[in-house]
Design a protein around this motif. Structure first.
Motif, PDB file in Angstrom:
ATOM      1  N   CYS A 193      19.159  -3.123 -63.439  1.00 27.60           N
ATOM      2  CA  CYS A 193      19.873  -2.694 -64.655  1.00 27.60           C
ATOM      3  C   CYS A 193      20.260  -3.895 -65.508  1.00 27.60           C
ATOM      4  O   CYS A 193      20.179  -3.850 -66.744  1.00 27.60           O
ATOM      5  CB  CYS A 193      21.121  -1.898 -64.285  1.00 27.60           C
TER       6      CYS A 193
ATOM      7  N   ALA B  57      19.210  -4.808 -69.324  1.00 29.62           N
ATOM      8  CA  ALA B  57      20.235  -5.078 -70.336  1.00 29.62           C
ATOM      9  C   ALA B  57      19.931  -6.372 -71.090  1.00 29.62           C
ATOM     10  O   ALA B  57      20.071  -6.437 -72.320  1.00 29.62           O
ATOM     11  CB  ALA B  57      21.609  -5.161 -69.678  1.00 29.62           C
TER      12      ALA B  57
ATOM     13  N   SER C 178      24.043  -0.523 -73.538  1.00 24.85           N
ATOM     14  CA  SER C 178      23.838   0.911 -73.791  1.00 24.85           C
ATOM     15  C   SER C 178      24.442   1.357 -75.117  1.00 24.85           C
ATOM     16  O   SER C 178      24.071   2.399 -75.655  1.00 24.85           O
ATOM     17  CB  SER C 178      24.432   1.741 -72.647  1.00 24.85           C
ATOM     18  N   GLN C 179      25.371   0.539 -75.643  1.00 21.19           N
ATOM     19  CA  GLN C 179      26.073   0.927 -76.867  1.00 21.19           C
ATOM     20  C   GLN C 179      25.649   0.133 -78.093  1.00 21.19           C
ATOM     21  O   GLN C 179      25.980   0.500 -79.218  1.00 21.19           O
ATOM     22  CB  GLN C 179      27.588   0.729 -76.676  1.00 21.19           C
TER      23      GLN C 179
ATOM     24  N   GLU D 285      27.350  -1.972 -70.141  1.00 20.79           N
ATOM     25  CA  GLU D 285      27.939  -1.047 -71.119  1.00 20.79           C
ATOM     26  C   GLU D 285      27.577  -1.460 -72.549  1.00 20.79           C
ATOM     27  O   GLU D 285      27.247  -0.607 -73.384  1.00 20.79           O
ATOM     28  CB  GLU D 285      29.459  -1.013 -70.941  1.00 20.79           C
TER      29      GLU D 285
END
Length: 525
Positions: A348, A352, A307-308, A304
């Motif tokens: 993933c 990241a 992605s932010q 998360e």
């Protein structure tokens, strides 16, 4: 700031010479050596953060009523310090406030701290004021105790010992400001003396903290995280503190606070993440943490955040990413860890990590180092991770990091060694990914550790995929090796590598410089 220490990497002296004797190397011998090396690397991940102390009280001297400077503090006698305390006891409400403020300022100075504790009865009076039913006076007395807690003088800390029971009691109170002050005072005290921890553990500090961490107030949650991070760094934590903590609900609450409400309290998440890191490093009962879904929760958080990170308004995310990545990396190193859920998101997670490395380089290189350590733990045993990394476009970004700082280059080479150690198919893929030009370029480095790790990688590639040695010669690799032949730390590795290349290519090993103009047809299939 929760500064992250960059862990060490085994240097040239740790090279297992028996693995590189002439006339070939035993694959099993290499594997044994790498297992031993990885055990050392996992141990290095347990580098602990240094203790810190924090001042919470604001200085109220700006109102101009009372103020003390270094010169005034140095000139005050023990008798004057004693008189100041008597004025606090007997003065009017307004005078008391001024005198308490003056005492608090004085206790910021080592000389007055020592004079204060030397006078018999002074600490008893201060504790009496702290336990009074006058809120303002109680808060001022708490600030005085807080100033004393910031001292590194063992005598001052010992003098505060009788106050710790009351500090613990007020954590169950109703004043958020007083609770916060008590938490940070306790956090400052527990790092200095084992006696403080031994005094608080039988009184139930773990259960009190487990209750406090459920407070709806962010400042209380962060204060609990601070106390825990201080407690969990002590030498006796694994034997005396962590078992009690694991029996409580604290780990679940800490995990929840790490993974939620970041915009409301990044500080809380950072403190709790470091606390989890220290628990995991203790290896007291990591299987329990794994059973509580610690691993997938932290991995999901990293996904998360990646992605932010380019659009978030939350500042200081690098301070959170560092301990979270450490937690995941150390849990991965557990032999009993069940990482089935992680494998589903392995690709993933790799992406990241590269998002973080690209975003934080070069401003926060410690994040890059942490991500590479996690990448090391992902690839050291998992062929799935190695295959995923080789298949992703980010592999080229990994090679670019070889031109970065020394510690980063070392970690990248370690990851590449993990891949090469998986055997012929993986070494062939490394060859196809054109790693050899980068490895030859590294041979011009003067750093012994970087070159030594590079030589290990080259040896693994040539061992499993001999055809790569031909391209190595074509890229003037033997010429690059020449400059290290007289280095005492590297000469045996260089000698063995030249011998290996010469056996494969037929180039005379006694004249590597004469190979510059020799070009071989690649034998890749």
């Amino acid at each position: 700031m929760m500064a992250a220490s960059v862990p060490g990497t085994a240097g040239p002296k740790s090279w297992k010479r028996s693995c590189y004797r002439s006339h070939g190397s035993s694959v099993e011998h290499l594997r044994t050596w790498r297992r031993e090396r990885e055990a050392a690397l996992r141990s290095a991940r347990r580098v602990k953060q240094l203790f810190s102390k924090r001042r919470l009280c604001e200085d109220k001297s700006s109102d101009g009523k009372v103020e003390m400077d270094n010169e005034t503090a140095a000139l005050l006698s023990e008798e004057e310090v004693s008189q100041l305390l008597k004025k606090i006891q007997r003065g009017s409400s307004e005078d008391r406030t001024d005198f308490m403020q003056l005492l608090r300022q004085g206790l910021q100075y080592k000389e007055i701290q020592q004079k204060f504790i030397r006078l018999e009865g002074n600490m008893s009076v201060l504790i009496g004021l702290f336990t009074s039913n006058l809120a303002n006076l109680q808060m001022d007395a708490a600030c005085c105790l807080h100033e004393l807690s910031l001292s590194t003088d063992p005598a001052v800390v010992e003098a505060c010992l009788p106050a710790t029971s009351y500090l613990l009691t007020y954590l169950s109170g109703h004043s958020v400001a007083l609770m916060e002050l008590c938490l940070y005072t306790l956090g400052n005290l527990v790092v200095e003396m084992k006696a403080v921890k031994k005094h608080l553990l039988p009184q139930g500090i773990i259960s009190v903290l487990a209750s406090c961490i459920q407070s709806p107030h962010v400042m209380i949650q962060e204060g609990v995280g601070y106390v825990l991070s201080q407690l969990l760094q002590s030498k006796e934590a694994a034997a005396e503190i962590i078992p009690l903590l694991l029996e409580s609900t604290l780990p679940q609450h800490m995990l929840h606070l790490v993974c939620s409400r970041l915009e409301d309290g990044i500080g809380t998440a950072v403190e709790c993440a470091w606390g989890l890191h220290y628990i995991i490093c203790s290896q007291v009962n990591n299987s329990l943490l794994i059973s509580q879904r610690t691993m997938p929760s932290l991995v999901q958080l990293l996904l998360e955040l990646s992605s932010q990170i380019a659009t978030t308004s939350v500042e200081g995310l690098e301070l959170l990413i560092c301990p979270v990545v450490r937690c995941v990396g150390n849990l991965l190193a557990e032999d009993k860890a069940n990482n089935d859920e992680l494998q589903i998101k392995e690709e993933c997670l790799l992406k990241a990590l590269f998002v973080f490395m690209q975003f934080f380089l070069p401003k926060h290189t410690f994040v890059v180092s942490e991500c590479l350590w996690l990448l090391n733990n992902l690839t050291v045993q998992s062929t799935t991770s190695c295959s995923a990394l080789l298949s992703l476009e980010v592999f080229s970004d990994l090679l670019k990091l070889l031109r970065s700082y020394q510690v980063i280059s070392l970690l990248v080479l370690t990851v590449l060694c993990n891949i090469a150690a998986k055997g012929a198919a993986y070494c062939e893929m490394l060859h196809q990914k054109a790693v050899l030009p980068s490895l030859v370029n590294i041979l011009v480095f003067s750093d012994v550790q970087v070159v030594g790790q590079n030589l290990e990688l080259l040896h693994l590639i040539f061992l499993y995929w001999p055809k790569a040695a031909i391209d190595f010669v074509n890229h003037s690799g033997l010429h690059a090796l020449q400059q290290h032949q007289n280095n005492l730390h590297l000469q045996e590795q260089v000698k063995v590598l030249i011998h290996t290349v010469s056996q494969i290519t037929g180039v005379p090993q006694n004249n590597p410089l004469g190979t510059e103009n020799l070009h071989f047809t690649s034998l890749q299939t």
